[in-house]
Design a protein around this motif. Structure first.
Motif, short mmCIF file in Angstrom:
data_model
loop_
_atom_site.label_atom_id
_atom_site.label_comp_id
_atom_site.label_asym_id
_atom_site.label_seq_id
_atom_site.Cartn_x
_atom_site.Cartn_y
_atom_site.Cartn_z
N ILE A 1 105.31 85.32 155.95
CA ILE A 1 106.33 84.66 156.77
C ILE A 1 107.40 85.69 157.13
O ILE A 1 107.92 86.37 156.25
CB ILE A 1 106.95 83.49 156.01
CG1 ILE A 1 105.84 82.48 155.69
CG2 ILE A 1 108.07 82.85 156.78
CD1 ILE A 1 106.28 81.36 154.79
N VAL B 1 110.88 87.41 157.85
CA VAL B 1 112.19 87.15 157.22
C VAL B 1 113.09 86.31 158.12
O VAL B 1 113.86 85.48 157.63
CB VAL B 1 112.86 88.50 156.87
CG1 VAL B 1 114.30 88.29 156.46
CG2 VAL B 1 112.09 89.17 155.75
N ILE C 1 113.18 82.57 157.47
CA ILE C 1 113.67 82.00 156.21
C ILE C 1 114.89 81.09 156.38
O ILE C 1 114.91 79.97 155.86
CB ILE C 1 113.95 83.13 155.18
CG1 ILE C 1 112.66 83.95 154.95
CG2 ILE C 1 114.44 82.57 153.86
CD1 ILE C 1 111.46 83.12 154.55
N PRO C 2 115.92 81.55 157.12
CA PRO C 2 117.06 80.63 157.29
C PRO C 2 116.66 79.34 158.02
O PRO C 2 117.24 78.29 157.77
CB PRO C 2 118.05 81.43 158.15
CG PRO C 2 117.63 82.85 158.01
CD PRO C 2 116.15 82.84 157.75
N SER D 1 115.25 77.03 155.46
CA SER D 1 116.36 76.44 154.72
C SER D 1 116.93 75.24 155.48
O SER D 1 117.24 74.21 154.89
CB SER D 1 117.47 77.48 154.52
OG SER D 1 117.03 78.54 153.71
N LEU E 1 110.57 79.37 149.46
CA LEU E 1 111.92 79.90 149.29
C LEU E 1 112.19 80.30 147.84
O LEU E 1 113.16 81.00 147.56
CB LEU E 1 112.96 78.87 149.73
CG LEU E 1 112.99 78.52 151.23
CD1 LEU E 1 114.06 77.48 151.50
CD2 LEU E 1 113.25 79.77 152.07
#
Lengths: 209, 209
Positions: free
Chosen positions: B6, B8, B11-12, B15, B76
């Motif tokens: 995945i 980077v 990632i947010p 989230s 995560l």
């Protein structure tokens, strides 16, 4: 100055380029590869970002630093000082008032607002603290367009409503709440736990290797 | 679980998906278009992100929320609680200790460290505050892997060095300084003025329309 619309994702990169350029003399030149190395982005990304400003790199020498800095400042809209109102002067608000990074980059918290009597009519780091009921008048008189919210989640929407009514157009929100705002008003929600989740992800990946 | 690495940048977004899913019953389903609407990302981006977990959406119904939440938690690395050490218990550090968002997402500040005698051997929001000289022992004993730095710029590098030596692998740095760290150690620098620059950019764009 920009030849085409710059995508929003490029903006934090421009901010970083600018921080790197602050360390150079304005008479110098910088290559995109150098800027890439110092910021950690790929050279291709840096070249594409800089191309948004038009073609002012000189083959074999790179970019004129004075020109590059001026262009970035203009695009970011930080070629003038922005006055900021702060709502909520608790621990976080107090930390933000003293945060050196803001003034260094053209942002000045000019007033803090709170409702706690023990905080009112004092100064923190030379910034006056006023009652929330004085917010509308102050923000209008000083023509403040940007505000920072550092209140508990419960008081966040009320703060946004008051700020917008007083003419604020952009809000940086630290409250753990996603407030509603009318169209045309930019609210950026800062969620500090998202940064920690990035770290957790990195550590998890490393463990699996 | 992830079928491919995945990126980077995703990632947010994961989230944020997770935050949205918290508002749903686990027995429900959610379509990517709904998730897109609620997070503000395009439906194409959301579909691509979810595809990293493999194909578990059901045509016409969407994604099983329980399954989606579990996958994101695992990716995560927040399916377990992370213990966090905090270095610097000034205004910002104190604000971070009380920050509700951390515990809500599986991050627990278990100890604060400072050198100011007025802060030591007390508790802040139930978190003990210890002297910096006790950091190495404490961090090692509790096997703490993530730390937050909220000290002045001048003390930042020293804090990083001590933390890394004690076994910390990921650091969230609020000091306005970009510290050096050995390979394999992740340091995320939080620069709050970059968020303000995004706002200034938006307001500038709006003015030009």
């Amino acid at each position: 100055m920009p030849k085409q619309k710059i995508p929003v994702q490029a903006i934090p990169r421009l901010s970083l380029y600018y921080r790197v350029l602050l360390g150079y003399k304005t008479s110098e030149f910088i290559r995109s590869s150098e800027l890439a190395r110092l910021t950690g982005f790929s050279a291709a990304v840096v070249r594409r970002d800089l191309a948004y400003f038009g073609q002012f790199g000189i083959p074999g020498r790179g970019y004129n630093i004075a020109q590059l800095k001026e262009s970035i400042l203009k695009i970011l809209g930080i070629d003038t000082e922005w006055k900021i109102a702060l709502v909520g002067v608790g621990n976080l608000g107090s930390a933000l008032i003293s945060y050196k990074g803001f003034t260094k980059h053209g942002f000045k918290i000019v007033c803090g607002f709170d409702v706690n009597p023990s905080k009112l009519n004092k100064k923190k780091a030379d910034v006056p603290i006023k009652h929330m009921r004085d917010l509308a008048k102050y923000v209008r008189e000083k023509a403040i367009k940007i505000a920072i919210i550092a209140v508990p989640a419960l008081n966040c929407q009320e703060a946004v409503d008051k700020l917008v009514k007083a003419g604020v157009r952009g809000i940086l929100n630290f409250a753990p709440f996603r407030p509603k705002a009318p169209a045309g008003i930019e609210v950026l929600n800062v969620d500090l736990s998202i940064e920690l989740e990035k770290l957790a992800y990195f550590l998890n990946q490393a463990k699996q290797k």
